[in-house]
Scaffold this motif. Structure first.
Motif, PDB file in Angstrom:
ATOM      1  N   ASP A  39       0.837  -1.211   0.000  1.00 51.23           N
ATOM      2  CA  ASP A  39       0.000   0.000   0.000  1.00 51.23           C
ATOM      3  C   ASP A  39       0.868   1.256   0.000  1.00 51.23           C
ATOM      4  N   ASP A  40       1.934   1.230   0.816  1.00 52.25           N
ATOM      5  CA  ASP A  40       2.849   2.379   0.861  1.00 52.25           C
ATOM      6  C   ASP A  40       3.508   2.597  -0.497  1.00 52.25           C
ATOM      7  N   ALA A  41       3.941   1.500  -1.111  1.00 56.98           N
ATOM      8  CA  ALA A  41       4.576   1.604  -2.427  1.00 56.98           C
ATOM      9  C   ALA A  41       3.594   2.115  -3.469  1.00 56.98           C
ATOM     10  N   SER A  42       2.341   1.707  -3.333  1.00 61.36           N
ATOM     11  CA  SER A  42       1.308   2.169  -4.262  1.00 61.36           C
ATOM     12  C   SER A  42       1.090   3.671  -4.124  1.00 61.36           C
ATOM     13  N   ALA A  43       1.129   4.162  -2.881  1.00 61.49           N
ATOM     14  CA  ALA A  43       0.965   5.605  -2.651  1.00 61.49           C
ATOM     15  C   ALA A  43       2.134   6.385  -3.245  1.00 61.49           C
ATOM     16  N   VAL A  44       3.340   5.844  -3.092  1.00 61.00           N
ATOM     17  CA  VAL A  44       4.530   6.493  -3.668  1.00 61.00           C
ATOM     18  C   VAL A  44       4.427   6.526  -5.188  1.00 61.00           C
ATOM     19  N   TYR A  45       3.970   5.430  -5.756  1.00 63.62           N
ATOM     20  CA  TYR A  45       3.830   5.366  -7.215  1.00 63.62           C
ATOM     21  C   TYR A  45       2.766   6.351  -7.704  1.00 63.62           C
ATOM     22  N   ALA A  46       1.661   6.445  -6.961  1.00 60.16           N
ATOM     23  CA  ALA A  46       0.604   7.389  -7.336  1.00 60.16           C
ATOM     24  C   ALA A  46       1.121   8.826  -7.293  1.00 60.16           C
ATOM     25  N   ALA A  47       1.952   9.121  -6.284  1.00 56.88           N
ATOM     26  CA  ALA A  47       2.539  10.465  -6.190  1.00 56.88           C
ATOM     27  C   ALA A  47       3.469  10.729  -7.372  1.00 56.88           C
ATOM     28  N   ALA A  48       4.198   9.688  -7.791  1.00 59.11           N
ATOM     29  CA  ALA A  48       5.113   9.840  -8.927  1.00 59.11           C
ATOM     30  C   ALA A  48       4.352  10.126 -10.218  1.00 59.11           C
ATOM     31  N   LEU A  49       3.141   9.591 -10.321  1.00 64.73           N
ATOM     32  CA  LEU A  49       2.327   9.846 -11.512  1.00 64.73           C
ATOM     33  C   LEU A  49       1.989  11.329 -11.645  1.00 64.73           C
ATOM     34  N   ASN A  50       1.824  11.995 -10.492  1.00 64.16           N
ATOM     35  CA  ASN A  50       1.435  13.408 -10.493  1.00 64.16           C
ATOM     36  C   ASN A  50       2.624  14.358 -10.389  1.00 64.16           C
ATOM     37  N   LYS A  51       3.815  13.805 -10.163  1.00 66.71           N
ATOM     38  CA  LYS A  51       4.983  14.664  -9.981  1.00 66.71           C
ATOM     39  C   LYS A  51       5.407  15.286 -11.307  1.00 66.71           C
ATOM     40  N   LYS A  52       5.727  16.566 -11.230  1.00 65.39           N
ATOM     41  CA  LYS A  52       6.185  17.270 -12.423  1.00 65.39           C
ATOM     42  C   LYS A  52       7.603  17.790 -12.213  1.00 65.39           C
ATOM     43  N   GLN A  53       8.221  18.183 -13.305  1.00 66.85           N
ATOM     44  CA  GLN A  53       9.557  18.757 -13.227  1.00 66.85           C
ATOM     45  C   GLN A  53       9.677  19.878 -14.254  1.00 66.85           C
ATOM     46  N   PHE A  54      10.561  20.814 -13.963  1.00 64.46           N
ATOM     47  CA  PHE A  54      10.805  21.916 -14.885  1.00 64.46           C
ATOM     48  C   PHE A  54      11.900  21.511 -15.870  1.00 64.46           C
ATOM     49  N   LEU A  55      11.564  21.599 -17.154  1.00 65.69           N
ATOM     50  CA  LEU A  55      12.520  21.300 -18.211  1.00 65.69           C
ATOM     51  C   LEU A  55      12.723  22.543 -19.067  1.00 65.69           C
ATOM     52  N   LEU A  56      13.852  22.586 -19.749  1.00 66.15           N
ATOM     53  CA  LEU A  56      14.119  23.689 -20.668  1.00 66.15           C
ATOM     54  C   LEU A  56      13.293  23.489 -21.928  1.00 66.15           C
ATOM     55  N   ASN A  57      12.528  24.493 -22.276  1.00 65.06           N
ATOM     56  CA  ASN A  57      11.704  24.435 -23.483  1.00 65.06           C
ATOM     57  C   ASN A  57      12.532  24.923 -24.668  1.00 65.06           C
ATOM     58  N   ILE A  58      12.822  24.017 -25.590  1.00 68.22           N
ATOM     59  CA  ILE A  58      13.632  24.358 -26.757  1.00 68.22           C
ATOM     60  C   ILE A  58      12.699  24.613 -27.940  1.00 68.22           C
ATOM     61  N   PRO A  59      12.625  25.844 -28.433  1.00 71.04           N
ATOM     62  CA  PRO A  59      11.725  26.160 -29.550  1.00 71.04           C
ATOM     63  C   PRO A  59      11.987  25.269 -30.763  1.00 71.04           C
ATOM     64  N   ILE A  73      18.416  29.860 -16.692  1.00 69.03           N
ATOM     65  CA  ILE A  73      17.733  31.113 -16.342  1.00 69.03           C
ATOM     66  C   ILE A  73      18.595  32.309 -16.731  1.00 69.03           C
ATOM     67  N   LEU A  74      19.889  32.228 -16.425  1.00 70.85           N
ATOM     68  CA  LEU A  74      20.792  33.336 -16.753  1.00 70.85           C
ATOM     69  C   LEU A  74      20.948  33.501 -18.262  1.00 70.85           C
ATOM     70  N   GLU A  75      20.956  32.385 -18.978  1.00 68.84           N
ATOM     71  CA  GLU A  75      21.151  32.443 -20.429  1.00 68.84           C
ATOM     72  C   GLU A  75      20.008  33.157 -21.140  1.00 68.84           C
ATOM     73  N   GLU A  76      18.846  33.242 -20.477  1.00 65.57           N
ATOM     74  CA  GLU A  76      17.734  33.971 -21.085  1.00 65.57           C
ATOM     75  C   GLU A  76      17.997  35.471 -21.131  1.00 65.57           C
ATOM     76  N   GLY A  77      18.948  35.938 -20.312  1.00 66.24           N
ATOM     77  CA  GLY A  77      19.382  37.330 -20.379  1.00 66.24           C
ATOM     78  C   GLY A  77      18.580  38.302 -19.549  1.00 66.24           C
ATOM     79  N   ASN A  78      17.272  38.218 -19.573  1.00 66.89           N
ATOM     80  CA  ASN A  78      16.451  39.192 -18.853  1.00 66.89           C
ATOM     81  C   ASN A  78      15.665  38.556 -17.710  1.00 66.89           C
ATOM     82  N   PHE A  79      16.176  37.441 -17.198  1.00 71.70           N
ATOM     83  CA  PHE A  79      15.557  36.779 -16.054  1.00 71.70           C
ATOM     84  C   PHE A  79      16.569  36.649 -14.921  1.00 71.70           C
ATOM     85  N   ARG A  80      16.055  36.612 -13.707  1.00 71.03           N
ATOM     86  CA  ARG A  80      16.902  36.334 -12.555  1.00 71.03           C
ATOM     87  C   ARG A  80      16.075  35.628 -11.491  1.00 71.03           C
TER      88      ARG A  80
END
Length: 328
Positions: A39-59, A73-80
């Motif tokens: 049951d604990d492993a199932s809960a961890v797996y369910a959480a992994a299904l909903n987990k997101k991550q930030f990736l670099l969006n390459i046009p 972030i720095l390479e974008e030039g106008n973000f900090r």
């Protein structure tokens, strides 16, 4: 079988039956523990299904980019990257103590780790700021009014994990600050600054009593208001004056940053699924073995019960015969 032998055999069978019952209880407990771990492993797996991550969006690239890093972030030039108090987050010591717009630095040696950056952005520890395009700088009044409005909107609807009474207290202090500030017109006197600072400190004191995860963004807006107020010398009630800010940074959400893609953590999902399947297979094998062992115990217990009844009957017959002999 004599009485003495029958008594010994009965005691042995009773002990054996108790031992079998104890073993059966242990097996049942072990099976319960196995199911709980699944049951604990199932809960961890369910959480992994909903987990997101930030990736670099390459046009122009339909594939997911790499994990978002501080360098991206720095390479974008106008973000900090800033914290809740407006300090600019950097991975190491800087040549100067402040940025060009008077912000302090916050050194975070771990921010180069994508996992640390991801967690900090999601948990409201750090925030993105974007420089406004040239020619679109705000007046000091506009920036102050914007900061004030952001405070109000955040208190009214965005803060979670606080009670209605706490929200009402925040709203009351905010209204006092807002009403006083919006009644100022023209040059800002030292007395006015002192009153505004006192009201801001009262609001901060209340904020500091609330859960940090609920008030990070509020602290961020308060710090923005304070930083702008320190440099302002003139305010118009219509939020329009001739005083301009050379570099104007504004808070921006990760959803608004086009170079960031907030998507499901496929790698984490695959690993969680593999771990869940492995544990599930292990649990099923162990449970099957325990079930077989439990059935064997049950079979043996039935045989012991049958013999126990037979020996007990023999013993009772011997007792009856003995009484009849002595009473004859």
């Amino acid at each position: 079988m004599g009485m003495s032998a029958s008594q010994s055999r009965l005691l042995m069978l009773t002990s054996r039956r108790q031992d079998l019952e104890f073993r059966a209880q242990n097996i049942t407990q072990r099976r319960t523990t196995l199911m709980e771990s699944l049951d604990d492993a199932s809960a961890v797996y369910a959480a992994a299904l909903n987990k997101k991550q930030f990736l670099l969006n390459i046009p122009g690239n339909s594939q997911n980019g790499p994990k978002l890093t501080y360098e991206h972030i720095l390479e974008e030039g106008n973000f900090r990257l800033v914290d809740a108090f407006g300090k600019v987050v950097v991975p190491g010591a800087q040549e100067t103590s402040e940025t060009d717009d008077g912000r302090k630095y916050l050194v975070d040696m771990g921010i180069n780790d994508p996992a640390v950056l991801d967690a900090a952005l999601r948990e409201g520890i750090y925030f993105l700021e974007k420089m406004k395009p040239e020619g679109k700088s705000q007046t000091q009044s506009e920036k102050l009014y914007e900061s004030m409005d952001m405070l109000g909107m955040h208190i009214s609807s965005s803060i979670t994990n606080i009670s209605d009474s706490e929200r009402a207290s925040l709203k009351s202090l905010y209204d006092g600050l807002s009403d006083y500030f919006k009644n100022i017109s023209g040059s800002v006197s030292d007395d006015s600054r002192a009153v505004i600072d006192e009201k801001v400190q009262e609001l901060k004191a209340l904020v500091n009593t609330l859960p940090q995860d609920a008030t990070n963004m509020l602290n961020h807006h308060l710090s923005n208001f304070e930083a702008t107020m320190q440099n302002v010398s003139y305010v118009e009630q219509n939020a329009a004056s001739s005083w301009y800010i050379d570099e104007d940074w504004v808070a921006i959400s990760t959803d608004q940053a086009l170079f960031i893609n907030n998507t499901r953590d496929e790698e984490g999902h695959a690993m969680a699924f593999a771990r869940f399947q492995l544990l599930q297979d292990q649990v099923q094998r162990q449970d099957k073995a325990l079930d077989t062992e439990l059935k064997a115990i049950e079979t043996e217990r039935k045989a012991v019960d049958t013999e126990h009844e037979a020996v007990q009957k023999i013993l009772m017959n011997n007792v009856e015969k003995s009484y009849k002999t002595f009473n004859a």
